[in-house]
Scaffold this motif. Structure first.
Motif, PDB file in Angstrom:
ATOM      1  N   ARG A  82       0.836  -1.210   0.000  1.00  0.00           N
ATOM      2  CA  ARG A  82       0.000   0.000   0.000  1.00  0.00           C
ATOM      3  C   ARG A  82       0.867   1.254   0.000  1.00  0.00           C
ATOM      4  O   ARG A  82       0.584   2.216  -0.722  1.00  0.00           O
ATOM      5  N   LEU A  83       1.902   1.241   0.824  1.00  0.00           N
ATOM      6  CA  LEU A  83       2.799   2.396   0.880  1.00  0.00           C
ATOM      7  C   LEU A  83       3.532   2.586  -0.441  1.00  0.00           C
ATOM      8  O   LEU A  83       3.683   3.708  -0.925  1.00  0.00           O
ATOM      9  N   LEU A  84       3.969   1.486  -1.036  1.00  0.00           N
ATOM     10  CA  LEU A  84       4.677   1.591  -2.313  1.00  0.00           C
ATOM     11  C   LEU A  84       3.754   2.062  -3.432  1.00  0.00           C
ATOM     12  O   LEU A  84       4.206   2.684  -4.387  1.00  0.00           O
ATOM     13  N   ALA A  85       2.466   1.791  -3.305  1.00  0.00           N
ATOM     14  CA  ALA A  85       1.493   2.224  -4.316  1.00  0.00           C
ATOM     15  C   ALA A  85       1.033   3.661  -4.100  1.00  0.00           C
ATOM     16  O   ALA A  85       0.228   4.171  -4.868  1.00  0.00           O
ATOM     17  N   SER A  86       1.570   4.321  -3.094  1.00  0.00           N
ATOM     18  CA  SER A  86       1.133   5.681  -2.771  1.00  0.00           C
ATOM     19  C   SER A  86       1.492   6.698  -3.846  1.00  0.00           C
ATOM     20  O   SER A  86       0.859   7.738  -3.958  1.00  0.00           O
ATOM     21  N   GLY A  87       2.546   6.416  -4.612  1.00  0.00           N
ATOM     22  CA  GLY A  87       2.971   7.350  -5.640  1.00  0.00           C
ATOM     23  C   GLY A  87       3.837   8.477  -5.115  1.00  0.00           C
ATOM     24  O   GLY A  87       4.248   9.349  -5.869  1.00  0.00           O
ATOM     25  N   ASP A  88       4.138   8.487  -3.822  1.00  0.00           N
ATOM     26  CA  ASP A  88       4.938   9.544  -3.213  1.00  0.00           C
ATOM     27  C   ASP A  88       6.382   9.072  -3.050  1.00  0.00           C
ATOM     28  O   ASP A  88       6.636   8.029  -2.449  1.00  0.00           O
ATOM     29  N   ARG A  89       7.299   9.840  -3.570  1.00  0.00           N
ATOM     30  CA  ARG A  89       8.720   9.478  -3.558  1.00  0.00           C
ATOM     31  C   ARG A  89       9.259   9.271  -2.144  1.00  0.00           C
ATOM     32  O   ARG A  89       9.985   8.314  -1.876  1.00  0.00           O
ATOM     33  N   VAL A  90       8.918  10.152  -1.237  1.00  0.00           N
ATOM     34  CA  VAL A  90       9.438  10.067   0.127  1.00  0.00           C
ATOM     35  C   VAL A  90       8.880   8.828   0.830  1.00  0.00           C
ATOM     36  O   VAL A  90       9.616   8.097   1.495  1.00  0.00           O
ATOM     37  N   ILE A  91       7.590   8.568   0.668  1.00  0.00           N
ATOM     38  CA  ILE A  91       6.973   7.397   1.295  1.00  0.00           C
ATOM     39  C   ILE A  91       7.589   6.120   0.745  1.00  0.00           C
ATOM     40  O   ILE A  91       7.888   5.183   1.498  1.00  0.00           O
ATOM     41  N   GLN A  92       7.807   6.070  -0.545  1.00  0.00           N
ATOM     42  CA  GLN A  92       8.417   4.882  -1.143  1.00  0.00           C
ATOM     43  C   GLN A  92       9.845   4.679  -0.640  1.00  0.00           C
ATOM     44  O   GLN A  92      10.245   3.562  -0.303  1.00  0.00           O
ATOM     45  N   MET A  93      10.611   5.756  -0.556  1.00  0.00           N
ATOM     46  CA  MET A  93      11.984   5.685  -0.071  1.00  0.00           C
ATOM     47  C   MET A  93      12.016   5.162   1.373  1.00  0.00           C
ATOM     48  O   MET A  93      12.810   4.272   1.711  1.00  0.00           O
ATOM     49  N   LEU A  94      11.145   5.690   2.215  1.00  0.00           N
ATOM     50  CA  LEU A  94      11.094   5.250   3.605  1.00  0.00           C
ATOM     51  C   LEU A  94      10.618   3.809   3.727  1.00  0.00           C
ATOM     52  O   LEU A  94      11.087   3.062   4.587  1.00  0.00           O
ATOM     53  N   THR A  95       9.701   3.419   2.870  1.00  0.00           N
ATOM     54  CA  THR A  95       9.193   2.049   2.909  1.00  0.00           C
ATOM     55  C   THR A  95      10.290   1.061   2.546  1.00  0.00           C
ATOM     56  O   THR A  95      10.459   0.035   3.224  1.00  0.00           O
ATOM     57  N   TYR A  96      11.057   1.351   1.506  1.00  0.00           N
ATOM     58  CA  TYR A  96      12.164   0.466   1.137  1.00  0.00           C
ATOM     59  C   TYR A  96      13.179   0.369   2.285  1.00  0.00           C
ATOM     60  O   TYR A  96      13.686  -0.708   2.591  1.00  0.00           O
ATOM     61  N   ARG A  97      13.465   1.497   2.926  1.00  0.00           N
ATOM     62  CA  ARG A  97      14.414   1.478   4.055  1.00  0.00           C
ATOM     63  C   ARG A  97      13.827   0.690   5.225  1.00  0.00           C
ATOM     64  O   ARG A  97      14.546  -0.064   5.888  1.00  0.00           O
ATOM     65  N   ALA A  98      12.536   0.832   5.486  1.00  0.00           N
ATOM     66  CA  ALA A  98      11.890   0.096   6.571  1.00  0.00           C
ATOM     67  C   ALA A  98      11.948  -1.411   6.319  1.00  0.00           C
ATOM     68  O   ALA A  98      12.228  -2.189   7.237  1.00  0.00           O
ATOM     69  N   VAL A  99      11.719  -1.813   5.085  1.00  0.00           N
ATOM     70  CA  VAL A  99      11.799  -3.234   4.739  1.00  0.00           C
ATOM     71  C   VAL A  99      13.219  -3.748   4.939  1.00  0.00           C
ATOM     72  O   VAL A  99      13.431  -4.843   5.477  1.00  0.00           O
ATOM     73  N   GLU A 100      14.211  -2.950   4.542  1.00  0.00           N
ATOM     74  CA  GLU A 100      15.613  -3.336   4.767  1.00  0.00           C
ATOM     75  C   GLU A 100      15.884  -3.509   6.257  1.00  0.00           C
ATOM     76  O   GLU A 100      16.572  -4.458   6.673  1.00  0.00           O
ATOM     77  N   MET A 101      15.358  -2.609   7.070  1.00  0.00           N
ATOM     78  CA  MET A 101      15.556  -2.686   8.510  1.00  0.00           C
ATOM     79  C   MET A 101      14.921  -3.944   9.094  1.00  0.00           C
ATOM     80  O   MET A 101      15.481  -4.562  10.002  1.00  0.00           O
ATOM     81  N   LEU A 102      13.764  -4.319   8.577  1.00  0.00           N
ATOM     82  CA  LEU A 102      13.093  -5.532   9.063  1.00  0.00           C
ATOM     83  C   LEU A 102      13.822  -6.798   8.611  1.00  0.00           C
ATOM     84  O   LEU A 102      13.899  -7.778   9.352  1.00  0.00           O
ATOM     85  N   GLU A 103      14.375  -6.766   7.408  1.00  0.00           N
ATOM     86  CA  GLU A 103      15.087  -7.936   6.887  1.00  0.00           C
ATOM     87  C   GLU A 103      16.462  -8.103   7.518  1.00  0.00           C
ATOM     88  O   GLU A 103      16.970  -9.216   7.621  1.00  0.00           O
ATOM     89  N   HIS A 104      17.077  -6.990   7.925  1.00  0.00           N
ATOM     90  CA  HIS A 104      18.412  -7.015   8.520  1.00  0.00           C
ATOM     91  C   HIS A 104      18.411  -6.208   9.816  1.00  0.00           C
ATOM     92  O   HIS A 104      18.959  -5.103   9.878  1.00  0.00           O
ATOM     93  N   PRO A 105      17.817  -6.760  10.866  1.00  0.00           N
ATOM     94  CA  PRO A 105      17.730  -5.995  12.124  1.00  0.00           C
ATOM     95  C   PRO A 105      19.088  -5.704  12.764  1.00  0.00           C
ATOM     96  O   PRO A 105      19.178  -4.820  13.603  1.00  0.00           O
ATOM     97  N   ASP A 106      20.125  -6.416  12.348  1.00  0.00           N
ATOM     98  CA  ASP A 106      21.462  -6.169  12.908  1.00  0.00           C
ATOM     99  C   ASP A 106      22.157  -4.975  12.257  1.00  0.00           C
ATOM    100  O   ASP A 106      23.263  -4.641  12.597  1.00  0.00           O
ATOM    101  N   GLY A 107      21.467  -4.319  11.300  1.00  0.00           N
ATOM    102  CA  GLY A 107      21.994  -3.123  10.692  1.00  0.00           C
ATOM    103  C   GLY A 107      22.832  -3.323   9.454  1.00  0.00           C
ATOM    104  O   GLY A 107      23.398  -2.385   8.927  1.00  0.00           O
ATOM    105  N   ARG A 108      22.900  -4.541   8.935  1.00  0.00           N
ATOM    106  CA  ARG A 108      23.691  -4.781   7.728  1.00  0.00           C
ATOM    107  C   ARG A 108      23.016  -4.201   6.509  1.00  0.00           C
ATOM    108  O   ARG A 108      21.916  -3.977   6.375  1.00  0.00           O
TER     109      ARG A 108
END
Length: 115
Positions: A89-115
């Motif tokens: 839903r966030l990626l479908a928002s069409g907003d550049r900032v929301i999409q950028m933050l969503t990709y970073r949030a997914v990275e954080m969830l996939e790599h909680p150790d910060g890699r």
């Protein structure tokens, strides 16, 4: 963008998750289908993130871990963790900032150790 067919013709059908572009100056009333109080918390985080990105990005605040991209991505990551269907839903928002933050949030969830 989703395409719908009517009488064999294809027409663009906008995503129901599209929202007006957030300029960072006025808040957008985001609706990503979350229950309250999560919907309000997400909207506040997105509005604040857009403001920081557009009005304080040049001063390095956007790269600051306490008040910038990492901070807002962590708030969004918590919402994604609680509501797994939120990512698309966030990626479908069409907003550049929301999409950028969503990709970073997914990275954080996939790599909680910060890699």
């Amino acid at each position: 963008m989703i395409l719908c067919r009517i009488d064999g013709l294809r027409f663009p059908m906008p995503s129901k998750w599209l929202h007006p572009k957030n300029t960072g100056w006025t808040d957008v009333d985001y609706d990503f289908g979350l229950p309250q109080p999560d919907a309000t918390a997400l909207a506040q985080a997105l509005n604040a993130a857009c403001h920081v990105f557009y009005y304080h990005g040049g001063g390095g605040i956007w790269q600051n871990h306490l008040h910038g991209k990492q901070h807002y991505a962590s708030l969004i990551a918590a919402q994604i963790k609680a509501h797994p269907g939120l990512t698309h839903r966030l990626l479908a928002s069409g907003d550049r900032v929301i999409q950028m933050l969503t990709y970073r949030a997914v990275e954080m969830l996939e790599h909680p150790d910060g890699r």
